[in-house]
Design an enzyme around this catalytic site. Structure first.
Site, short mmCIF file in Angstrom:
data_model
loop_
_atom_site.label_atom_id
_atom_site.label_comp_id
_atom_site.label_asym_id
_atom_site.label_seq_id
_atom_site.Cartn_x
_atom_site.Cartn_y
_atom_site.Cartn_z
N ARG A 1 -9.63 -21.77 12.12
CA ARG A 1 -10.07 -22.65 11.22
C ARG A 1 -10.46 -23.79 12.15
NH1 ARG A 1 -5.19 -22.80 6.89
NH2 ARG A 1 -4.20 -22.39 8.72
N GLU B 1 3.86 -26.33 22.49
CA GLU B 1 3.44 -25.54 21.50
C GLU B 1 3.77 -23.86 22.00
OE1 GLU B 1 -0.52 -27.60 19.52
OE2 GLU B 1 -0.83 -25.95 20.85
N GLY C 1 -4.27 8.82 -11.69
CA GLY C 1 -2.79 9.02 -12.23
C GLY C 1 -2.78 9.13 -13.71
N ASN D 1 -5.36 17.03 -10.11
CA ASN D 1 -4.24 18.07 -10.31
C ASN D 1 -3.49 17.94 -11.43
OD1 ASN D 1 -3.55 18.69 -7.09
ND2 ASN D 1 -3.91 16.55 -6.94
N THR E 1 -4.35 15.28 -14.33
CA THR E 1 -5.15 14.59 -15.18
C THR E 1 -5.85 15.27 -16.09
OG1 THR E 1 -5.18 12.65 -13.68
CG2 THR E 1 -6.69 12.67 -15.67
N HIS F 1 -5.04 3.92 -1.56
CA HIS F 1 -3.74 3.91 -0.79
C HIS F 1 -3.30 2.90 -0.08
CE1 HIS F 1 -5.06 8.55 -0.53
NE2 HIS F 1 -4.65 8.38 -1.83
N GLY G 1 -12.65 16.96 21.31
CA GLY G 1 -12.87 18.34 21.15
C GLY G 1 -12.73 18.78 19.45
N SER H 1 -21.02 13.28 8.20
CA SER H 1 -20.33 12.80 7.11
C SER H 1 -19.72 13.56 6.02
CB SER H 1 -21.40 11.98 6.04
OG SER H 1 -22.19 13.06 5.31
#
Length: 1068
Positions: free
Chosen positions: A65, A117, A308, A347, A349, A717, A740, A746
């Site tokens: 700032r 300071e 969830g 898994n 739901t 997460h 490597g 993508s």
């Protein structure tokens, strides 16, 4: 949950409050000014504003700032006020974004010299907390990472003044060292006890033997709210500068707080034409990545997730919010808007249940979707996915909306390319394209799990237990992998579960020590404890490290400080820690943790009943299931898979897993799926360079979209946020490629690259195909088959007088609220016959209320069940009524007396609600009157509301009821259905009535409760219902009832022997 930035105002407020408790000589004098602030009135509340020179600055998480000209120094109040007015709600450019200023901090100006300071920062890391200190501070401090002295404080330790002085303060004048060291110790104590993860003061001014923090930036671990909310006070977590608060975001955040599921929404560009509605924390990032990787970052409107297992109502509310934003107005250039309803393979739901909520929202917004020329693309899989996609296709026809629907046969992100017109979608009904290689031969080796691994499950998670046993049966294990369940809140007992077609009894214990004692072969703990108790339960389990070798912590939202302590303790005891925030892991053909791998249909589809040659490790649990699918389609299947968890500090790191895979001769190639945030991928790069990892490694780090966003975005997460450039997905992908690893362009091409590497191994003879086993079968559960509409079963009873299934209890079709409004009852008679005196009208009305509320609760409860069976046997009314009344006791109806005694004794003894709950938990006792099977804090019981409102409006005092409702606030923080139920509400309100109505002495009131008056009210009220059921069965001419044979488990001699072997201790 994750690390969240707070305002400078709140940081200094917390520091000031904390230092005040330590007797330190610094108090924050500050004012936070918003558009609603009355600037003319402020000096009356804060006289120092007109008697001091001032500093004014925006307080909106803006960096640098001072260099941006956004700080006013050494001004009087009039000048500061004018400066703020000039800038309030005006746009400025800062941190490369343009946004409005709307929060300003004003505090006294401190005259000082540059040499006074210094710079101080404390930041958490995996090993502890690191101090950075530089003897020069302020706006020109420069690169503190290069300049600063550092001190690493280990997890759980408190640094001393001497340690900090020696490590950091060598360049500080000797006369100031003691005061600075003392301040740093206090600062760390605040940092640790308030769960900060980052705290920077620049500058800290050393003047006249005191420390003055001038500018502060801080982040707090939001997951610690359940521990620290009282310490924090009214703490705000503002949005980053440049992303103004959005009411829709606030609405979704409020929804998220009301459910155990996860609902997230961040608006990136309200004018964008590509909108996402994605299930899963990892999957939500992958879809955002794919949109940006394909060149459409500017069109991406939002980031978010629903995961969830949210229920239909929650999903509807979430979908409605997204659709409201999307259909607000057509695209400025007249282009089609795109909605991608995506996700990985769930898994646990129920996909159809969530889709019903989405379809409800689509139906509501049909016309608006047509107006914005919306095109909808769906890709989803998981439990009940076939029904879900069928419903969505039917919706497309019914609403005449362009909805394109795909399942697990389509690569997860392929629909993004289809939606953007970059590739042609497959023809409806085309073959699914599974490659389907036969598995390679396996050799014996050491691994984390094998076909003899046995575990116990902490928490009453019967669905997860059954998933594990069904997987065992598919894999042809000799013994179930689950040896027992630990559930501290009930006595030792057994639970019925299935082993294939056979029903078996699984022992349940109240203590970890007990399950390990009676099952010495158990080496794994699957911990389903909530985020509040995950730490304590795991710490308890670690005391048995001589037997336990692996602990998986499923809970999300465990505070980082607790996680680091767990990691430290597990390392010391040589225990592998998976999680927190994980679905777990699996070894095909041998063992799986909890719900890993999803439904049985997915286990079979992904060939997880037998091993392949690919080992994978992922941060995301949801994406691990997608990896199972991708690997099964592009290689010969999974050898072992592990989701290490999405938190910043997972118990197991990538390198730990990959080194184990390197030593496993059955694993020929490795797949790594990382994400933005953290630096663990660089350890993998170094291990490759050091030749510690030599097997082909296909790697991708999700979160590449983050670099395209103008403001900081916290993904699903807790660890998915880059704190430095090194932690960005792009930097990590580049580093892995340079080391490597085989890195795709993508995620869209991730599966294709896995296939390329696998074919290379096949061609070289490193992978040698074996024989594909016959896919096994597991019987379908009755409840699931019924849900899918595959079977039907006649009702055991017919009842025409009461229905407890709806929002409100009804008697013969009349809602309970109408019964009250018609003023039915015999309260006056009861007051005369039971208490020998006339009670006030409101007391008589309340007694009537109790009798009406307790009159009946349907034919399924034990008392009504007995009355109906006796009536259908031809017995008379009195016999039938007595049969029902004899069931009233501690487990049915008796909760009123116990609830009255528990709450009144706790209140009379002066206990706080928190202490009361803690005491009951330590004594392993249930709180009578707390908890409901169906209702919750978000879905309240109408009966409780009526009782509570009547008491508060009519009784002179409601001390016990108010105390019980405060207890409810504590218990519902753990689980939303731990509410004050109707038994508890009646009991507490009735104690208040007797004590406050002036008709009884205190001794008389207590005696009435002790004599069982509350149970008497229950018996009287419930008799009305029992008699009604008797008359109803006679009127309906119901014959003799015989219970269906197929609803009884007949235990044979062999079963009794097995039951005796697995019986819990103390069962005889």
């Amino acid at each position: 949950m994750s690390a969240k930035a707070i305002r400078e105002y709140d940081g200094k407020r917390l520091l000031s409050e904390f230092l005040d408790t330590r007797g330190a000589d610094w108090t924050a004098r500050q004012v936070l000014i918003t558009p609603e602030s009355d600037l003319e009135a402020l000096p009356h509340a804060h006289p120092w504003l007109t008697s001091n020179k001032l500093v004014a600055k925006p307080d909106q998480l803006i960096k640098r700032r001072g260099k941006g000209g956004l700080i006013l120094l050494n001004a009087d109040w009039e000048k500061a006020k004018a400066w703020i007015k000039e800038r309030m709600q005006k746009e400025v450019e800062a941190d490369n974004v343009v946004a409005q200023l709307d929060h300003f901090l004003v505090e006294p100006f401190l005259p000082h010299e540059q040499k006074e300071e210094v710079y101080i920062c404390i930041q958490s890391n995996r090993e502890g907390d690191e101090f950075l200190f530089h003897h020069e501070g302020g706006v020109d401090v420069g690169d503190v990472d290069a300049k600063a002295k550092r001190y690493q404080n280990p997890v759980g330790a408190i640094p001393t003044e001497e340690e900090l002085t020696e490590a950091l303060l060598g360049s500080v004048p000797e006369e100031s060292q003691e005061v600075v060291a003392k301040f740093l110790v206090h600062l760390f104590q605040l940092f640790s006890s308030y769960n900060f993860v980052y705290l920077e003061i620049n500058p800290l001014v050393l003047k006249d033997g005191k420390c003055y923090p001038l500018d502060m930036a801080a982040k707090i671990d939001e997951a610690a709210a359940f521990e620290c909310d009282k310490l924090w006070g009214n703490l705000e977590f503002p949005a980053p500068f440049g992303r103004p608060p959005c009411p829709e975001e606030a609405f979704v955040k409020a929804l998220d707080e009301k459910t155990g599921a996860s609902l997230k929404l961040t608006i990136l560009n309200p004018e964008g034409r590509v909108w996402l509605m994605v299930a899963g924390g990892g999957a939500s990032v992958v879809y955002s990545d794919t949109v940006t990787d394909l060149g459409y970052a500017a069109d991406l409107a939002n980031y978010g997730e629903y995961s969830g297992a949210p229920n239909e109502v929650m999903t509807y509310q979430y979908a409605k919010t997204v659709l409201k934003l999307m259909t607000n107005k057509p695209d400025a250039e007249g282009k089609d808007k795109v909605l991608i309803i995506g996700g990985g393979i769930a898994n646990f739901t129920d996909v159809a249940a969530t889709f019903k909520g989405i379809i409800r929202a689509l139906t509501e917004f049909k016309e608006k979707l047509l107006l914005v020329k919306a095109k909808i693309w769906v890709r989803r899989a998981g439990p009940n996915w076939q029904e879900a996609l069928k419903l969505m296709r039917a919706t497309a026809q019914t609403l005449d909306l362009p909805i394109n629907v795909y399942g697990p046969e389509t690569h997860m992100t392929a629909v993004v390319s289809y939606a953007l017109g970059l590739s042609e979608p497959p023809v409806e009904g085309a073959p699914e394209g599974r490659i389907g290689y036969a598995p390679s031969a396996q050799v014996p080796c050491n691994s984390m799990f094998n076909s003899s691994t046995r575990a116990f499950v902490y928490g009453m998670q019967l669905q997860a237990v059954q998933q594990m046993l069904d997987f065992d049966f598919l894999c042809k294990r000799e013994k179930p992998s689950v040896a027992g369940i630990v559930f501290p809140f009930s006595g030792d007992h057994s639970q019925r579960v299935y082993w294939g077609r056979k029903e078996i009894m699984l022992p349940c214990y109240t203590k970890i020590e007990s399950v390990l004692k009676f099952h010495p072969e158990v080496t794994v703990m699957v911990n389903f404890a909530s985020f509040r108790s995950a730490f304590s339960s795991t710490m308890e389990a670690l005391q048995f490290s001589g037997q336990l070798k692996t602990i998986a912590i499923i809970a999300e939202g465990v505070p980082e400080k607790q996680t680091r302590l767990l990691i430290q303790e597990a390392k010391k005891r040589c225990v592998s820690l998976i999680g927190p925030a994980t679905v777990g892991g699996l070894q095909p053909g041998a063992f799986r943790v909890g719900n890993t791998g999803g439904a049985i249909e997915n286990i079979v589809a992904c060939k997880l009943y037998r091993p392949g040659c690919v080992g994978y490790v992922s941060k995301s649990g949801g994406m691990s299931n997608e990896l199972n699918n991708i690997i099964s389609r592009n290689a010969d299947g999974v050898a072992e898979g592990l989701a290490i968890g999405g938190d910043r500090y997972p118990g197991t790191r990538f390198l730990d897993v990959l080194l184990r895979y390197e030593a496993n001769p059955n694993i020929k190639m490795v797949v790594l799926l990382g994400e933005v945030g953290g630096t663990d991928e660089y350890d993998v790069c170094q291990a490759i360079k050091d030749k510690k990892l030599t097997k082909p490694l296909v790697a991708w780090c999700v979160g590449t979209c983050a670099s395209c966003f103008k403001t900081e975005v916290q993904f699903g997460h807790a660890g998915a946020l880059a704190r430095t450039n090194l932690e960005t997905a792009a930097a990590k992908n580049a580093a892995m490629a340079a080391a490597g690893c085989r890195v795709p362009s993508s995620f869209d091409t991730f599966g294709g690259l896995i296939n390329t590497v696998f074919l290379e191994l096949l061609e070289k003879g490193i992978v040698k195909p074996g024989k594909e086993p016959e896919p096994p079968q597991v019987p379908m559960d009755y409840a699931w088959a019924k849900k899918l509409g595959l079977i039907r079963k006649p009702a055991a009873f017919i009842s025409s007088i009461v229905d407890e299934r709806g929002e409100e209890l009804t008697y013969a079709g009349i809602p309970i609220s109408k019964v009250f409004s018609d003023n039915l009852g015999i309260g006056g008679v009861v007051s005369l016959l039971w208490f020998r005196r006339r009670l006030p009208d409101y007391a008589c009305k309340f007694i009537e209320m109790i009798l009406m509320v307790t009159a009946d609760h349907g034919p399924a409860v034990s008392g009504a069940h007995n009355t109906i069976v006796t009536a259908r046997a031809g017995k008379d009314l009195v016999s039938s009524l007595c049969s029902g009344l004899l069931t009233i006791g501690p487990r049915f109806g008796g909760a009123l007396d116990d609830a009255a005694l528990m709450f009144s004794n706790a209140f009379d003894s002066g206990m706080s609600p928190e202490r009361f709950v803690s005491t009951m938990r330590k004594e392993n006792k249930l709180i009578m009157g707390i908890g409901h099977k169906v209702k919750s804090i978000h879905n309240p019981d109408m009966r409780v509301t009526l009782v509570k409102d009547f008491a508060r409006q009519n009784f002179p005092k409601t001390d016990i009821l108010d105390f019980a409702l405060e207890v409810e606030q504590v218990t519902t923080k753990k689980k939303s259905n731990l509410i004050l139920n109707v038994d508890g509400a009646i009991a507490c309100a009735f104690v208040d009535l007797l004590r406050s109505c002036a008709a009884f002495t205190r001794a008389e009131a207590d005696e009435s409760i002790a004599n069982g008056v509350l149970n008497g009210l229950f018996v009287l009220g419930r008799s009305t219902g029992f008699i009604g059921h008797f008359l109803d069965q006679k009127r309906l001419k119901q014959g003799l009832y015989r219970h269906p044979v197929d609803d009884i488990n007949y235990l044979e001699t062999e079963d009794l022997t097995t039951l005796a072997m697995v019986a819990p201790p103390g069962s005889g």
